[in-house]
Enzyme design. Structure first.
Site, PDB file in Angstrom:
ATOM      1  N   GLY A  56       0.809  -1.214   0.000  1.00  0.00           N
ATOM      2  CA  GLY A  56       0.000   0.000   0.000  1.00  0.00           C
ATOM      3  C   GLY A  56       0.841   1.263   0.000  1.00  0.00           C
ATOM      4  CB  CYS A  57       3.744   2.271   2.007  1.00  0.00           C
ATOM      5  SG  CYS A  57       2.867   2.106   3.579  1.00  0.00           S
ATOM      6  CB  THR A  58       5.086   0.351  -2.916  1.00  0.00           C
ATOM      7  OG1 THR A  58       6.087  -0.072  -1.984  1.00  0.00           O
ATOM      8  CG2 THR A  58       5.688   0.430  -4.305  1.00  0.00           C
TER       9      THR A  58
END
Length: 166
Positions: A56-58
């Site tokens: 998700g952060c990527t």
């Protein structure tokens, strides 16, 4: 230090460590976000994410990078914040070719200021984790938009639509 509420959040007046890549070299600066905005003619999008190099952060970081020109045209700089180390940020920036700077908040001072560390239930176990959140400040340092507990995928497009004048 007084804790901000949704009504009175302002940019903090203390130094944070920002990591950016310039011409293949990493630069680590101590910056004061309040002063940073005061010394430019741009607003600031400060987004908090849980962990470098996670799915998700990527997605979120690469979407912000892909849309950086749109945010620039709207008059905003973008800075990501997590509790990861400077070294972790360097690897994340390099591996994903990120064009946005990242703040290393290993002491959680900035996370605590914005109250983004909350209890989470992970497979029945209660842990403290960073809640994906975004705070948008205008060029005068005034909060104009805040969202907590958001979904990463497609968020930058939704934010652009929110910030685009009608």
């Amino acid at each position: 230090m007084a804790k901000p509420t949704t009504e009175n959040i302002s940019l903090p007046d203390f130094p944070v460590t920002i990591v950016r890549e310039l011409d293949g070299n990493f630069i680590h600066d101590e910056v004061n976000l309040k002063e940073m905005v005061a010394n430019t003619d741009k607003g600031l999008i400060l987004y908090f994410y849980p962990k470098d190099n996670t799915p998700g952060c990527t997605i979120q970081a690469t979407e912000f990078t892909a849309q950086i020109t749109d945010f620039d045209d709207l008059g905003y700089d973008i800075v990501g914040v997590s509790r990861d180390s400077v070294e972790s940020h360097e690897k994340f920036i390099s591996k994903k070719d990120l064009q946005i700077p990242l703040i290393s908040d290993t002491d959680e001072k900035l996370c605590q200021y914005f109250e983004v560390i909350k209890e989470k239930n992970m497979y029945g176990k209660i842990t403290l984790g960073l809640v994906r959140s975004t705070f948008v400040f205008d060029k005068n340092g005034k909060l104009t938009h805040a969202q907590r507990n958001l979904r990463a995928k497609g968020y930058t497009e939704r934010l652009i639509n929110t910030l685009t004048p009608v």
